[in-house]
Design a protein around this motif. Structure first.
Motif, PDB file in Angstrom:
ATOM      1  N   GLY A   9      30.166  31.388  74.247  1.00  0.00           N
ATOM      2  CA  GLY A   9      29.181  32.074  73.428  1.00  0.00           C
ATOM      3  C   GLY A   9      27.799  32.008  74.043  1.00  0.00           C
ATOM      4  O   GLY A   9      27.465  31.061  74.767  1.00  0.00           O
ATOM      5  N   LEU A  10      27.012  33.034  73.754  1.00  0.00           N
ATOM      6  CA  LEU A  10      25.618  33.087  74.190  1.00  0.00           C
ATOM      7  C   LEU A  10      24.756  33.214  72.950  1.00  0.00           C
ATOM      8  O   LEU A  10      24.903  34.165  72.166  1.00  0.00           O
ATOM      9  N   LEU A  11      23.903  32.226  72.744  1.00  0.00           N
ATOM     10  CA  LEU A  11      23.013  32.188  71.585  1.00  0.00           C
ATOM     11  C   LEU A  11      21.592  32.519  72.001  1.00  0.00           C
ATOM     12  O   LEU A  11      21.121  32.053  73.037  1.00  0.00           O
ATOM     13  N   GLN A  12      20.916  33.315  71.167  1.00  0.00           N
ATOM     14  CA  GLN A  12      19.487  33.558  71.352  1.00  0.00           C
ATOM     15  C   GLN A  12      18.774  33.190  70.064  1.00  0.00           C
ATOM     16  O   GLN A  12      19.229  33.528  68.970  1.00  0.00           O
ATOM     17  N   GLY A  13      17.646  32.499  70.191  1.00  0.00           N
ATOM     18  CA  GLY A  13      16.960  32.010  69.010  1.00  0.00           C
ATOM     19  C   GLY A  13      17.590  30.714  68.539  1.00  0.00           C
ATOM     20  O   GLY A  13      18.478  30.152  69.179  1.00  0.00           O
ATOM     21  N   LYS A  14      17.134  30.227  67.399  1.00  0.00           N
ATOM     22  CA  LYS A  14      17.692  28.978  66.877  1.00  0.00           C
ATOM     23  C   LYS A  14      17.750  29.021  65.364  1.00  0.00           C
ATOM     24  O   LYS A  14      17.131  29.866  64.715  1.00  0.00           O
ATOM     25  N   GLY A  15      18.538  28.100  64.827  1.00  0.00           N
ATOM     26  CA  GLY A  15      18.674  28.039  63.378  1.00  0.00           C
ATOM     27  C   GLY A  15      19.411  29.244  62.816  1.00  0.00           C
ATOM     28  O   GLY A  15      20.205  29.901  63.492  1.00  0.00           O
ATOM     29  N   THR A  16      19.121  29.560  61.566  1.00  0.00           N
ATOM     30  CA  THR A  16      19.813  30.651  60.882  1.00  0.00           C
ATOM     31  C   THR A  16      19.397  32.030  61.376  1.00  0.00           C
ATOM     32  O   THR A  16      20.056  33.022  61.076  1.00  0.00           O
ATOM     33  N   SER A  17      18.317  32.101  62.148  1.00  0.00           N
ATOM     34  CA  SER A  17      17.862  33.388  62.679  1.00  0.00           C
ATOM     35  C   SER A  17      18.432  33.683  64.065  1.00  0.00           C
ATOM     36  O   SER A  17      18.089  34.710  64.675  1.00  0.00           O
ATOM     37  N   ALA A  18      19.285  32.801  64.597  1.00  0.00           N
ATOM     38  CA  ALA A  18      19.845  32.992  65.931  1.00  0.00           C
ATOM     39  C   ALA A  18      20.832  34.150  65.948  1.00  0.00           C
ATOM     40  O   ALA A  18      21.442  34.499  64.928  1.00  0.00           O
ATOM     41  N   SER A  19      20.991  34.760  67.115  1.00  0.00           N
ATOM     42  CA  SER A  19      21.993  35.797  67.339  1.00  0.00           C
ATOM     43  C   SER A  19      23.067  35.235  68.265  1.00  0.00           C
ATOM     44  O   SER A  19      22.788  34.440  69.159  1.00  0.00           O
ATOM     45  N   LEU A  20      24.325  35.678  68.054  1.00  0.00           N
ATOM     46  CA  LEU A  20      25.455  35.137  68.796  1.00  0.00           C
ATOM     47  C   LEU A  20      26.264  36.265  69.423  1.00  0.00           C
ATOM     48  O   LEU A  20      26.565  37.260  68.766  1.00  0.00           O
ATOM     49  N   TRP A  21      26.604  36.078  70.706  1.00  0.00           N
ATOM     50  CA  TRP A  21      27.504  36.987  71.402  1.00  0.00           C
ATOM     51  C   TRP A  21      28.615  36.185  72.071  1.00  0.00           C
ATOM     52  O   TRP A  21      28.381  35.072  72.539  1.00  0.00           O
ATOM     53  N   ARG A  22      29.800  36.785  72.127  1.00  0.00           N
ATOM     54  CA  ARG A  22      30.878  36.236  72.949  1.00  0.00           C
ATOM     55  C   ARG A  22      30.788  36.893  74.322  1.00  0.00           C
ATOM     56  O   ARG A  22      30.640  38.116  74.438  1.00  0.00           O
ATOM     57  N   VAL A  23      30.864  36.067  75.371  1.00  0.00           N
ATOM     58  CA  VAL A  23      30.864  36.588  76.734  1.00  0.00           C
ATOM     59  C   VAL A  23      32.298  36.981  77.075  1.00  0.00           C
ATOM     60  O   VAL A  23      33.183  36.132  77.136  1.00  0.00           O
ATOM     61  N   ASP A  24      32.532  38.263  77.294  1.00  0.00           N
ATOM     62  CA  ASP A  24      33.886  38.754  77.534  1.00  0.00           C
ATOM     63  C   ASP A  24      34.349  38.463  78.961  1.00  0.00           C
ATOM     64  O   ASP A  24      33.544  38.356  79.894  1.00  0.00           O
ATOM     65  N   VAL A  25      35.654  38.338  79.127  1.00  0.00           N
ATOM     66  CA  VAL A  25      36.315  38.186  80.428  1.00  0.00           C
ATOM     67  C   VAL A  25      35.769  36.985  81.209  1.00  0.00           C
ATOM     68  O   VAL A  25      35.529  37.055  82.414  1.00  0.00           O
ATOM     69  N   VAL A  26      35.557  35.889  80.510  1.00  0.00           N
ATOM     70  CA  VAL A  26      35.206  34.626  81.173  1.00  0.00           C
ATOM     71  C   VAL A  26      35.867  33.510  80.382  1.00  0.00           C
ATOM     72  O   VAL A  26      35.815  33.480  79.155  1.00  0.00           O
ATOM     73  N   GLU A  27      36.567  32.614  81.093  1.00  0.00           N
ATOM     74  CA  GLU A  27      37.397  31.630  80.405  1.00  0.00           C
ATOM     75  C   GLU A  27      36.679  30.344  80.049  1.00  0.00           C
ATOM     76  O   GLU A  27      37.151  29.578  79.206  1.00  0.00           O
ATOM     77  N   SER A  28      35.535  30.059  80.664  1.00  0.00           N
ATOM     78  CA  SER A  28      34.826  28.818  80.383  1.00  0.00           C
ATOM     79  C   SER A  28      33.372  28.966  80.789  1.00  0.00           C
ATOM     80  O   SER A  28      33.013  29.849  81.585  1.00  0.00           O
ATOM     81  N   SER A  29      32.538  28.064  80.273  1.00  0.00           N
ATOM     82  CA  SER A  29      31.124  28.096  80.660  1.00  0.00           C
ATOM     83  C   SER A  29      30.955  27.700  82.128  1.00  0.00           C
ATOM     84  O   SER A  29      30.025  28.153  82.798  1.00  0.00           O
ATOM     85  N   ASP A  67      18.608  39.001  85.007  1.00  0.00           N
ATOM     86  CA  ASP A  67      19.329  40.086  85.684  1.00  0.00           C
ATOM     87  C   ASP A  67      20.827  39.881  85.580  1.00  0.00           C
ATOM     88  O   ASP A  67      21.589  40.842  85.359  1.00  0.00           O
ATOM     89  N   PHE A  68      21.258  38.652  85.749  1.00  0.00           N
ATOM     90  CA  PHE A  68      22.691  38.366  85.643  1.00  0.00           C
ATOM     91  C   PHE A  68      23.198  38.661  84.234  1.00  0.00           C
ATOM     92  O   PHE A  68      24.252  39.290  84.063  1.00  0.00           O
ATOM     93  N   LYS A  69      22.447  38.242  83.244  1.00  0.00           N
ATOM     94  CA  LYS A  69      22.853  38.452  81.853  1.00  0.00           C
ATOM     95  C   LYS A  69      22.979  39.935  81.521  1.00  0.00           C
ATOM     96  O   LYS A  69      23.866  40.344  80.752  1.00  0.00           O
ATOM     97  N   SER A  70      22.105  40.751  82.087  1.00  0.00           N
ATOM     98  CA  SER A  70      22.136  42.186  81.788  1.00  0.00           C
ATOM     99  C   SER A  70      23.427  42.847  82.254  1.00  0.00           C
ATOM    100  O   SER A  70      23.795  43.916  81.770  1.00  0.00           O
ATOM    101  N   GLY A  71      24.132  42.216  83.198  1.00  0.00           N
ATOM    102  CA  GLY A  71      25.384  42.769  83.682  1.00  0.00           C
ATOM    103  C   GLY A  71      26.617  42.219  82.994  1.00  0.00           C
ATOM    104  O   GLY A  71      27.744  42.623  83.324  1.00  0.00           O
ATOM    105  N   LEU A  72      26.433  41.313  82.043  1.00  0.00           N
ATOM    106  CA  LEU A  72      27.574  40.730  81.328  1.00  0.00           C
ATOM    107  C   LEU A  72      28.080  41.661  80.239  1.00  0.00           C
ATOM    108  O   LEU A  72      27.311  42.421  79.640  1.00  0.00           O
ATOM    109  N   SER A  73      29.371  41.583  79.990  1.00  0.00           N
ATOM    110  CA  SER A  73      29.965  42.285  78.855  1.00  0.00           C
ATOM    111  C   SER A  73      29.934  41.340  77.655  1.00  0.00           C
ATOM    112  O   SER A  73      30.556  40.272  77.680  1.00  0.00           O
ATOM    113  N   LEU A  74      29.179  41.717  76.616  1.00  0.00           N
ATOM    114  CA  LEU A  74      28.959  40.858  75.455  1.00  0.00           C
ATOM    115  C   LEU A  74      29.436  41.535  74.185  1.00  0.00           C
ATOM    116  O   LEU A  74      29.246  42.739  74.006  1.00  0.00           O
ATOM    117  N   THR A  75      30.045  40.751  73.297  1.00  0.00           N
ATOM    118  CA  THR A  75      30.474  41.235  71.985  1.00  0.00           C
ATOM    119  C   THR A  75      29.729  40.469  70.906  1.00  0.00           C
ATOM    120  O   THR A  75      29.787  39.228  70.878  1.00  0.00           O
TER     121      THR A  75
END
Length: 298
Positions: free
Chosen positions: A17-37, A53-61
């Motif tokens: 998962g990729l989190l932006q922000g913190k607490g209850t206002s955070a946003s969450l995405w699953r990083v697709d096609v990657v098995e581990s951090s 730049d790397f993040k902009s090329g990730l497939s996120l749900t």
């Protein structure tokens, strides 16, 4: 400020998962096609791009933040093979411990804490082996590095850590001080993709049978160090033996909170809590003494 989490759902499926922000206002995405951090970090390092730049090329749900309430967490970036992971730390680095000033030092201490086998997730038990003489904790930031294909350490991010050790052994037999550090290291499940903050208020408490028996706060962060982070990195990674490609290093920057400084010792069943105000990083770990566990067969 982005954060990486390594999650396992109730069906045993692992996802990053990729989190932006913190607490209850955070946003969450699953990083697709990657098995581990760890696999994500390898891709990032090999891309030779900035994180943005790397993040902009990730497939996120996009996921609802509530998805994190039904998962368990793994230690971020922990390799599958414990042997390609190294945990170590620096001591006597902070200007204050437990809120009290420390004497200036010309150089820090360094100690080895073992491989990936000793890493503990934020909500798992910290265990003291049967041969231990005592039990204490220190609260620190842990920086995480991945050695790239050219044998260069690449900084990935940081998180909050509980450095567990045996202060009784260390004081009774100073020559064995290094062995006193070969104990578990607990890490927050969020890895922050940024430099550690200049300063943050950190707090730790020990809860015993429902009562808080130890509680302290202090300052943690780069401005609190007697040595620059770059100095500590240079001291460690000048050694070729530590720079095998693919190795993940968890490097503790030194404590600003210590039970040992207060002559406080953990007891079986204690709950260790720690948090850092700046980023909202938190840990809560049960302490288990293997002597007690084995004596009651529990």
């Amino acid at each position: 400020m982005d954060r990486i989490v390594d999650a396992v759902d109730r069906h045993g499926v692992r996802w990053v998962g990729l989190l932006q922000g913190k607490g209850t206002s955070a946003s969450l995405w699953r990083v697709d096609v990657v098995e581990s951090s760890q696999a994500l970090a390898v891709r990032f390092v090999r891309s030779k791009q900035s994180w943005e730049d790397f993040k902009s090329g990730l497939s996120l749900t996009a996921l609802a933040l509530e998805a994190l309430s039904s998962v368990t967490f793994s230690v971020p970036l922990r390799p599958v093979m414990d042997a390609v992971c190294m945990v170590s730390g620096f001591g006597y680095t902070h200007r204050t411990v437990n809120g009290l000033p420390m004497p200036e030092r010309s150089s820090p201490d360094w100690y080895y804490k073992g491989n990936g086998k000793g890493l503990v997730a934020a909500s798992r038990a910290i265990k003291s082996p049967c041969h231990a003489s005592g039990a204490g904790i220190e609260i620190e930031y842990a920086c995480v590095y991945l050695i790239d294909d050219c044998r260069n350490p690449r900084y990935i991010g940081y998180t909050l850590a509980v450095d567990f050790s045996d202060p009784v052994l260390r004081h009774a037999q100073p020559g064995l001080a290094g062995l006193s550090k070969l104990r578990n290291t607990a890490l927050c499940h969020e890895l922050v993709i940024a430099e550690p903050p200049r300063h943050s208020v950190v707090r730790s408490s020990i809860v015993r049978r429902g009562q808080t028996v130890w509680d302290k706060q202090s300052l943690l962060g780069l401005d609190q160090l007697m040595f620059a982070k770059s100095e500590l990195e240079a001291l460690l990674f000048q050694h070729e033996e530590l720079c095998e490609p693919g190795t993940v290093h968890y490097v503790l920057l030194g404590a600003s909170l210590s039970t040992d400084k207060d002559d406080f010792e953990l007891q079986h069943g204690d709950i260790i809590q720690a948090n850092s105000e700046e980023e909202g990083l938190q840990l809560s770990n049960l302490f288990e003494d293997e002597v007690v566990r084995q004596s009651c067969n529990c």
